[in-house]
Motif scaffolding. Structure first.
Motif, PDB file in Angstrom:
ATOM      1  N   ARG A 278       0.824  -1.216   0.000  1.00 52.55           N
ATOM      2  CA  ARG A 278       0.000   0.000   0.000  1.00 52.55           C
ATOM      3  C   ARG A 278       0.865   1.277   0.000  1.00 52.55           C
ATOM      4  O   ARG A 278       0.338   2.383   0.019  1.00 52.55           O
ATOM      5  CB  ARG A 278      -0.983   0.008   1.161  1.00 52.55           C
ATOM      6  CG  ARG A 278      -0.384   0.080   2.534  1.00 52.55           C
ATOM      7  CD  ARG A 278      -1.458   0.377   3.592  1.00 52.55           C
ATOM      8  NE  ARG A 278      -2.356  -0.733   3.854  1.00 52.55           N
ATOM      9  CZ  ARG A 278      -3.666  -0.717   3.586  1.00 52.55           C
ATOM     10  NH1 ARG A 278      -4.192   0.327   2.995  1.00 52.55           N
ATOM     11  NH2 ARG A 278      -4.421  -1.747   3.886  1.00 52.55           N
ATOM     12  N   VAL A 279       2.173   1.110  -0.030  1.00 54.03           N
ATOM     13  CA  VAL A 279       3.056   2.276  -0.063  1.00 54.03           C
ATOM     14  C   VAL A 279       3.591   2.483  -1.484  1.00 54.03           C
ATOM     15  O   VAL A 279       4.023   1.541  -2.137  1.00 54.03           O
ATOM     16  CB  VAL A 279       4.251   2.101   0.911  1.00 54.03           C
ATOM     17  CG1 VAL A 279       5.294   3.203   0.707  1.00 54.03           C
ATOM     18  CG2 VAL A 279       3.755   2.080   2.346  1.00 54.03           C
ATOM     19  N   ILE A 280       3.502   3.723  -1.967  1.00 56.75           N
ATOM     20  CA  ILE A 280       4.183   4.108  -3.201  1.00 56.75           C
ATOM     21  C   ILE A 280       5.269   5.086  -2.782  1.00 56.75           C
ATOM     22  O   ILE A 280       4.975   6.201  -2.340  1.00 56.75           O
ATOM     23  CB  ILE A 280       3.236   4.793  -4.205  1.00 56.75           C
ATOM     24  CG1 ILE A 280       2.034   3.896  -4.523  1.00 56.75           C
ATOM     25  CG2 ILE A 280       3.987   5.170  -5.483  1.00 56.75           C
ATOM     26  CD1 ILE A 280       0.974   4.580  -5.390  1.00 56.75           C
ATOM     27  N   ARG A 281       6.504   4.649  -2.869  1.00 54.74           N
ATOM     28  CA  ARG A 281       7.592   5.555  -2.502  1.00 54.74           C
ATOM     29  C   ARG A 281       8.111   6.271  -3.746  1.00 54.74           C
ATOM     30  O   ARG A 281       8.287   5.657  -4.790  1.00 54.74           O
ATOM     31  CB  ARG A 281       8.733   4.780  -1.835  1.00 54.74           C
ATOM     32  CG  ARG A 281       9.838   5.696  -1.360  1.00 54.74           C
ATOM     33  CD  ARG A 281      11.004   5.020  -0.683  1.00 54.74           C
ATOM     34  NE  ARG A 281      12.116   5.943  -0.654  1.00 54.74           N
ATOM     35  CZ  ARG A 281      12.338   6.842   0.312  1.00 54.74           C
ATOM     36  NH1 ARG A 281      11.530   6.901   1.353  1.00 54.74           N
ATOM     37  NH2 ARG A 281      13.352   7.679   0.229  1.00 54.74           N
ATOM     38  N   LEU A 282       8.354   7.583  -3.619  1.00 56.15           N
ATOM     39  CA  LEU A 282       8.938   8.367  -4.706  1.00 56.15           C
ATOM     40  C   LEU A 282      10.371   8.736  -4.342  1.00 56.15           C
ATOM     41  O   LEU A 282      10.597   9.385  -3.316  1.00 56.15           O
ATOM     42  CB  LEU A 282       8.143   9.659  -4.931  1.00 56.15           C
ATOM     43  CG  LEU A 282       6.621   9.574  -5.072  1.00 56.15           C
ATOM     44  CD1 LEU A 282       6.044  10.976  -5.295  1.00 56.15           C
ATOM     45  CD2 LEU A 282       6.225   8.668  -6.220  1.00 56.15           C
ATOM     46  N   ASP A 283      11.309   8.305  -5.142  1.00 58.69           N
ATOM     47  CA  ASP A 283      12.704   8.694  -4.957  1.00 58.69           C
ATOM     48  C   ASP A 283      13.150   9.564  -6.119  1.00 58.69           C
ATOM     49  O   ASP A 283      12.653   9.416  -7.235  1.00 58.69           O
ATOM     50  CB  ASP A 283      13.602   7.450  -4.885  1.00 58.69           C
ATOM     51  CG  ASP A 283      13.730   6.931  -3.475  1.00 58.69           C
ATOM     52  OD1 ASP A 283      14.483   7.555  -2.700  1.00 58.69           O
ATOM     53  OD2 ASP A 283      13.070   5.922  -3.141  1.00 58.69           O
ATOM     54  N   THR A 284      14.094  10.429  -5.859  1.00 58.57           N
ATOM     55  CA  THR A 284      14.576  11.336  -6.900  1.00 58.57           C
ATOM     56  C   THR A 284      16.078  11.537  -6.781  1.00 58.57           C
ATOM     57  O   THR A 284      16.628  11.438  -5.677  1.00 58.57           O
ATOM     58  CB  THR A 284      13.870  12.707  -6.795  1.00 58.57           C
ATOM     59  OG1 THR A 284      14.431  13.592  -7.768  1.00 58.57           O
ATOM     60  CG2 THR A 284      14.037  13.326  -5.415  1.00 58.57           C
ATOM     61  N   PHE A 285      16.724  11.807  -7.905  1.00 57.23           N
ATOM     62  CA  PHE A 285      18.137  12.174  -7.876  1.00 57.23           C
ATOM     63  C   PHE A 285      18.315  13.695  -7.752  1.00 57.23           C
ATOM     64  O   PHE A 285      19.442  14.183  -7.793  1.00 57.23           O
ATOM     65  CB  PHE A 285      18.848  11.668  -9.141  1.00 57.23           C
ATOM     66  CG  PHE A 285      19.006  10.175  -9.196  1.00 57.23           C
ATOM     67  CD1 PHE A 285      19.881   9.523  -8.334  1.00 57.23           C
ATOM     68  CD2 PHE A 285      18.277   9.408 -10.097  1.00 57.23           C
ATOM     69  CE1 PHE A 285      20.031   8.143  -8.370  1.00 57.23           C
ATOM     70  CE2 PHE A 285      18.416   8.024 -10.146  1.00 57.23           C
ATOM     71  CZ  PHE A 285      19.297   7.382  -9.275  1.00 57.23           C
ATOM     72  N   SER A 286      17.198  14.433  -7.596  1.00 62.05           N
ATOM     73  CA  SER A 286      17.277  15.895  -7.588  1.00 62.05           C
ATOM     74  C   SER A 286      18.149  16.445  -6.473  1.00 62.05           C
ATOM     75  O   SER A 286      18.849  17.430  -6.658  1.00 62.05           O
ATOM     76  CB  SER A 286      15.873  16.503  -7.460  1.00 62.05           C
ATOM     77  OG  SER A 286      15.139  16.288  -8.636  1.00 62.05           O
ATOM     78  N   LYS A 287      18.090  15.844  -5.291  1.00 65.24           N
ATOM     79  CA  LYS A 287      18.849  16.381  -4.171  1.00 65.24           C
ATOM     80  C   LYS A 287      20.196  15.675  -4.001  1.00 65.24           C
ATOM     81  O   LYS A 287      21.026  16.115  -3.222  1.00 65.24           O
ATOM     82  CB  LYS A 287      18.037  16.241  -2.872  1.00 65.24           C
ATOM     83  CG  LYS A 287      16.624  16.829  -2.929  1.00 65.24           C
ATOM     84  CD  LYS A 287      16.614  18.318  -3.201  1.00 65.24           C
ATOM     85  CE  LYS A 287      15.261  18.946  -2.894  1.00 65.24           C
ATOM     86  NZ  LYS A 287      14.221  18.662  -3.891  1.00 65.24           N
ATOM     87  N   THR A 288      20.405  14.553  -4.698  1.00 66.62           N
ATOM     88  CA  THR A 288      21.640  13.794  -4.472  1.00 66.62           C
ATOM     89  C   THR A 288      22.582  13.838  -5.680  1.00 66.62           C
ATOM     90  O   THR A 288      23.782  13.675  -5.524  1.00 66.62           O
ATOM     91  CB  THR A 288      21.319  12.318  -4.150  1.00 66.62           C
ATOM     92  OG1 THR A 288      20.607  11.752  -5.263  1.00 66.62           O
ATOM     93  CG2 THR A 288      20.445  12.217  -2.907  1.00 66.62           C
ATOM     94  N   ILE A 289      22.048  14.054  -6.869  1.00 64.48           N
ATOM     95  CA  ILE A 289      22.883  14.270  -8.067  1.00 64.48           C
ATOM     96  C   ILE A 289      22.675  15.728  -8.495  1.00 64.48           C
ATOM     97  O   ILE A 289      23.535  16.553  -8.268  1.00 64.48           O
ATOM     98  CB  ILE A 289      22.528  13.299  -9.218  1.00 64.48           C
ATOM     99  CG1 ILE A 289      22.641  11.827  -8.771  1.00 64.48           C
ATOM    100  CG2 ILE A 289      23.390  13.577 -10.458  1.00 64.48           C
ATOM    101  CD1 ILE A 289      24.037  11.267  -8.641  1.00 64.48           C
ATOM    102  N   ALA A 290      21.518  16.030  -9.069  1.00 68.48           N
ATOM    103  CA  ALA A 290      21.187  17.416  -9.424  1.00 68.48           C
ATOM    104  C   ALA A 290      19.714  17.478  -9.807  1.00 68.48           C
ATOM    105  O   ALA A 290      19.183  16.538 -10.404  1.00 68.48           O
ATOM    106  CB  ALA A 290      22.046  17.903 -10.583  1.00 68.48           C
TER     107      ALA A 290
END
Lengths: 501, 501
Positions: A278-290
């Motif tokens: 029931r969890v949809i996790r959103l990950d991004t490289f915006s804060k860790t790469i650019a």
């Protein structure tokens, strides 16, 4: 539209995407294999890679250990950090070259002929593998067949979730102060918000429980399984508690703990407890790469991932091949261990920035330490800020007005200030004091984010500050000397506003 | 939702985006200027560019004259083209390096510190200028204040147009055979299609006129100004008429006409005739640079552009900074003249491919030239294909069945075949003959796109082939020897299907 109808639409999309991308359509899976000798794909409108005008692309990639793991104590120890903010005086970054040729030597290697071609709205296999390993090791999902699906950043991710799962007239449950962009995404879908009261840990369990108990299906849509969307771009900016300058110990030695210990020291994702999908996790490289990577991923159940992929096919398609291949080659080169080392270095940088910014507040104001026994900050250390003795010649401490208070953040990019407007000399102006002070600051050259922007009742246009006020101030981007200067201006404007001059 | 409500939502988005991206909010425009000394932006969550792990990126860019402008005549003249499809034997591409450093020497130059940062959902200024010059010179819009707005490819562009302009229950007007992905984009919005009959030039004016005259606002939504969306990715693949191999002249000399003559030789965009701002043109780099660029632009009125920008802010945001900066630097390096030279070379390549594919059909089938005096192909040359004398020993020409017919395309990536199923021995199977033949072909290893996919009534699930059948075959991607082999298999399967063996 009803879920069934949307379902039909996205199932049809699946078929279309097969043809458009020259994939074997579902009924023929196994019969046809792209690039297999004796198979000829003449369905899709794919240009020949011969016509891609780059024969290779490359990047000069920083080494994973570019930033130290240790936090120096004294302000003078920031000198080396300072250098980083003045790149001209700090040109000696250690880099190595990552390259992506148009045609790779081995089929398993990245090639532009694949990365820049039309493809399904999924990740390149190499990136898929990296994201899978990372998610498995870092977030440790509680069920086996979780699915990884690429997206073009969490803004796209959240939009796709809303467009896929939400129907007109339904409501989403949010904490009463939240990220405004998320609210504006839902607005054109005619979805409402059901706010939950917060304490210092986030949503209050008792408030959430009573909201769900009293759910009005006539107003808020049919009750159903709750889907939890975890939009968590700041996960790796976990900075630990703020320690005042005077009590800070100088840790110049490099921490020796390994990746696994570091990972287990982080606050967990909801994925770790979700055995139902029931969890949809959103990950991004915006804060860790650019931020300009415009690249991230969903982690969720295969059922939901399949629908989100369909949604991607008629919007963004696969993310940009130039960016995907550079980020993928970087992470392939760094390996999991290297990326974790990079993230640890980043976390330390934000800890230094957080400390530096609060130290600036400490230099500019008289900060009084306190412990909250009740209220929204219950159980947390906080600070009360008043005019410094030097700034206004007052012998009696109790004469000084509290202008703002704050809990030092333990993660992220921002300090939230609560403004004590009850101490402002009365004003006849009908604008809220928050807007008045915010405008004064902006005119003086300091732009901060006003609190009303983060209120859930902004959607209905019914937000009223009721004499309260908050500012969100970012310590993530400004150069250190600018941050110091901005705090000085902030101090000057506040003292004028509070009649402390 | 009503337009007014959507309008309010996107106006609010505008404000939020100001803060999130650390721009000066609208009421303070002019007071604050990003990067101006004495101005401190502490509102947005922007990482410091120090933390972007690339100190520079670069690409080996092909020169604009990589492909010749002349079309050789005889099949043997394809030898040099053949080499291009075997890159290992043709490694001597002429390239030059384009580089984007993290910090540019001049503020007007591209830098990763800007390209990889959060930004409004618009183009980098350098790309904006390139797209503006290109649009002005090539499409020659008929009014002055047309606006250029970047998007992440025409799929995103079309989705944004639909999400911004269309309300539930409304209809869009399309030609009766159309691009299926465009239909699937609208389906979740509960929008219907109003098909218009076609002739060899596209939509029939008389059919369009009667559709608009009989518009039923109860079923198709309120009548309003018609907005024309020109989704035109194949604009530069204008190949001219097909000339049979036997009549082709060998033009080995390079055409000497300049860019302006070339541009004026192209079919015009609707922009050239739109003095009211009712055209939204979608351009993409997918067919001219690479599909993985995920980069393109709208050209439209400023009123519409402003709303499309808001829509971008809560979905894709600005396109990927890696891709944008590489494409921008490439085009800056090539200049307008270089890019036009590249496009002319590309156009010639597709002309060669079109000719080669039809030549293959000519080798495999007996192609009979004809001129259509009426029907959907009225005024066009076309070919009727039957079994070659060599393939089946038949002395009487009139005994041979027509298996398919086609109009040689003058642009794009595809040949459309009309199948003459009236000549197939009767069959008891209840699947349509189009699906049956398509399946036989796929099993034999040749995947083409079936005609039913492009029918507007596929949305309602009511499509019936009525004994008709069409295939769309792509000549854009396969290597030449594969194309030849695929046509041989195609011939074999067709002869079996039509009982010609």
């Amino acid at each position: 539209m009803p879920y069934e109808k949307r379902q039909k639409a996205i199932d049809l999309q699946h078929h279309i995407s097969d043809f458009a991308r020259a994939r074997a359509p579902t009924p023929l899976k196994g019969l046809l294999k792209y690039n297999k000798p004796g198979t000829y794909m003449l369905a899709g409108g794919l240009p020949s890679p011969t016509y891609f005008p780059f024969s290779s692309i490359a990047g000069e990639a920083l080494v994973p250990a570019s930033f130290p793991l240790a936090v120096p104590k004294s302000p003078s120890s920031f000198a080396w950090l300072w250098n980083i903010f003045h790149p001209i005086s700090y040109p000696k970054e250690k880099t190595s070259t990552v390259t992506i040729p148009k045609y790779a030597a081995k089929p398993s290697d990245l090639s532009l002929s694949t990365a820049l071609q039309y493809s399904p709205a999924v990740a390149l296999p190499q990136l898929q593998q990296i994201m899978y390993e990372f998610t498995t090791k870092v977030y440790q999902p509680a069920y086996e067949d979780f699915t990884i699906l690429v997206h073009t950043g969490n803004t796209d991710g959240w939009h796709r979730v809303v467009a896929t799962l939400c129907n007109k007239g339904e409501a989403i449950i949010v904490s009463e102060w939240t990220y405004p962009s998320a609210l504006y995404t839902i607005m054109p879908f005619a979805i409402s918000v059901a706010p939950v009261a917060m304490d210092s840990q986030g949503m209050r369990a008792d408030s959430l429980r009573s909201l769900l108990r009293d759910w009005d299906e006539n107003v808020q849509g049919a009750p159903s399984h709750v889907i939890i969307v975890e939009d968590d771009p700041y996960f790796f900016l976990q900075e630990g508690p703020y320690i005042p300058k005077s009590r800070r110990t100088n840790s110049t030695s490099t921490p020796t703990d390994d990746e696994a210990s570091y990972v287990s020291s982080l606050e967990p994702s909801y994925l770790k407890f979700d055995y139902q999908g029931r969890v949809i996790r959103l990950d991004t490289f915006s804060k860790t790469i650019a931020p300009g990577s415009r690249l991230g991923w969903f982690t969720c159940s295969p059922l939901i991932a399949e629908k989100l992929e369909r949604q991607g096919e008629s919007t963004t398609q696969a993310p940009c091949g130039f960016g995907t291949s550079l980020v993928t080659q970087l992470l392939t080169h760094w390996k999991y261990e290297g990326y974790i080392r990079w993230l640890r270095g980043l976390g330390t940088q934000y800890t230094l920035r957080r400390d530096y910014f609060i130290d600036c507040l400490d230099d500019e104001f008289d900060l009084q330490f306190a412990f909250a026994r009740d209220g929204i900050w219950e159980g947390r250390d906080y600070y009360l800020a008043s005019t410094k003795s030097g700034a206004k010649q007052m012998s009696e401490k109790f004469d000084r007005k509290i202008m703002f208070s704050f809990v030092p953040p333990t993660s992220g990019m921002f300090v939230w200030l609560k403004l004590h407007f009850e101490n402002v000399p009365s004003s006849a102006q009908d604008e809220s004091l928050e807007v008045q002070l915010w405008t004064q600051l902006a005119k003086a050259g300091v732009l901060v984010a006003p609190g009303w922007f983060f209120s859930t009742d902004i959607l209905s246009g019914s937000h009223s500050n009721n004499g309260q006020g908050h500012f969100r101030i970012s310590f993530s981007n400004a150069e250190l000397d600018d941050m110091k200067e901005a705090v000085k201006i902030f101090g000057k404007v506040l003292r004028e506003f509070f009649g402390e001059t």
